[in-house]
Design an enzyme around this catalytic site. Structure first.
Site, PDB file in Angstrom:
ATOM      1  N   SER A 118      -8.219   7.918   4.895  1.00 34.95           N
ATOM      2  CA  SER A 118      -7.495   9.178   5.044  1.00 34.95           C
ATOM      3  C   SER A 118      -8.397  10.357   4.721  1.00 34.95           C
ATOM      4  O   SER A 118      -9.308  10.253   3.882  1.00 34.95           O
ATOM      5  CB  SER A 118      -6.283   9.192   4.103  1.00 34.95           C
ATOM      6  OG  SER A 118      -5.713  10.479   4.010  1.00 34.95           O
TER       7      SER A 118
ATOM      8  N   TYR B  23      -2.203   8.796  -3.814  1.00 33.46           N
ATOM      9  CA  TYR B  23      -2.415   8.266  -2.461  1.00 33.46           C
ATOM     10  C   TYR B  23      -3.894   8.337  -2.089  1.00 33.46           C
ATOM     11  O   TYR B  23      -4.490   7.360  -1.628  1.00 33.46           O
ATOM     12  CB  TYR B  23      -1.572   9.058  -1.457  1.00 33.46           C
ATOM     13  CG  TYR B  23      -1.886   8.735  -0.018  1.00 33.46           C
ATOM     14  CD1 TYR B  23      -1.530   7.507   0.537  1.00 33.46           C
ATOM     15  CD2 TYR B  23      -2.563   9.650   0.797  1.00 33.46           C
ATOM     16  CE1 TYR B  23      -1.831   7.202   1.849  1.00 33.46           C
ATOM     17  CE2 TYR B  23      -2.862   9.350   2.116  1.00 33.46           C
ATOM     18  CZ  TYR B  23      -2.499   8.126   2.638  1.00 33.46           C
ATOM     19  OH  TYR B  23      -2.802   7.816   3.937  1.00 33.46           O
TER      20      TYR B  23
END
Length: 331
Positions: free
Chosen positions: A128, A153
């Protein structure tokens, strides 16, 4: 090829499987179809794939459960893996950190073990843009430091990259991590800003805009993402000792996949207003914990190595999403 795809009921996973089936590959899909967002949307994606024809086997299971994973895969040959499944969402990681540890860390380690035990030719996995944290240098390059995550995350995604680096070194498994930048498009995710804004604009409800709209994102259309994933899948990093993108001398590469443009959030709103034919009511909100002000992908590495070139601007991609959204919800 026989390709194992995790996150098969997800946005990117289902779009990838559609393309793999269209080119004649066989696909094994895995997804636990959890309730992070509407499971009915996930079920609709899978049902759509099952109607396409071709060789597609779907298993509803949690890949963080190694026993269930091995049982489901016992009778399947696996040539390559695309590991897209994960617990997504920056803000939700503040509410339910355990879900991220289980799915993104335990689950990723399980998939690396499957790749090792099956001696797969290549495993591609989702990272990501969030790994760059609050990086002030733009655009973000794979050569930049990524050791100051501002959300759990992001921390789990960076940990996945490090686990993969270790497996590539120890077991010489060809691995490629893809740092996705804000993917949008038809069959997308309801927790993403473009979906939330579209829903609320059409319903005449205020849309939450954070940090006074002073936020920028590298919005990447789903078709451009899938073109990049396929190019990577077909080009495993060689184990020849040469330095790869991201500075690795193992068979492990890291690439950004983005649109190579950073768009202001208020510009996104303006395009959605025009596509919806309605003005948005703005609910100005402060900066949220875990968020970053800007993302912007430097795609020189993937362009140089694989010829990746995104072609869709948000002025074209967002109206396509709005058209799909109206059709999907009108039945």
């Amino acid at each position: 090829m026989q390709v194992l795809v995790t996150g098969a009921a997800g946005f990117i996973g289902s779009a990838l499987i559609e393309r793999l089936l269209a080119r004649g590959d066989s696909v094994i899909g895995i997804d636990n179809c959890n309730a992070y967002y509407d499971p009915a949307l996930k079920a609709a994606r899978v049902a759509r794939l099952e109607k396409l024809g071709g060789s597609f086997a779907f298993h509803k299971l949690d890949f963080a459960d190694m026993t269930a994973l091995e049982t489901a895969l016992a009778d399947h040959q696996i040539d390559r893996i695309v590991h897209l499944g994960a617990q997504a969402g920056v803000r939700y990681s503040l509410e339910n950190p355990a879900a991220y540890i289980q799915s993104n860390l335990v689950g990723h380690a399980n998939m690396l073990e499957i790749a090792r035990r099956r001696s797969v030719a290549h495993m591609v996995y989702a990272s990501s843009s969030s790994v760059y944290g609050g990086n002030d240098k733009v655009p973000f390059s794979v050569d930049d430091r990524a050791d100051h995550p501002v959300s759990l995350y992001a921390a789990t995604k960076r940990a996945d990259e490090m686990l993969s680096e270790s497996y590539a070194h120890l077991y010489r498994i060809p691995l490629t991590g893809l740092r996705f930048f804000t993917v949008y498009g038809e069959w997308g995710r309801p927790d993403m800003a473009y979906w939330i804004f579209t829903r609320k604009i059409l319903a005449g409800e205020p849309i939450p805009v954070f940090h006074k709209g002073e936020m920028w994102r590298d919005f990447t259309y789903i078709d451009d993402i899938i073109a990049g994933v396929l190019a990577v899948l077909d080009s495993a990093p060689a184990d020849d000792g040469a330095v790869k993108a991201g500075g690795s001398s193992k068979p492990h590469a890291l690439y950004n996949i983005g649109n190579n443009r950073s768009e202001k959030l208020t510009d996104l709103v303006a395009i959605l207003e025009e596509a919806c034919g309605m003005k948005a009511q703005i609910d100005w909100q402060p900066m949220q914990p875990g968020d970053v002000v800007r993302t912007y992908a430097d795609i020189d590495a993937i362009s140089r190595d694989l010829g990746y070139t995104p072609t869709t601007d948000i002025a074209d991609g967002l109206p396509r999403f709005v058209e799909w959204y109206r059709h999907y919800h009108q039945g």
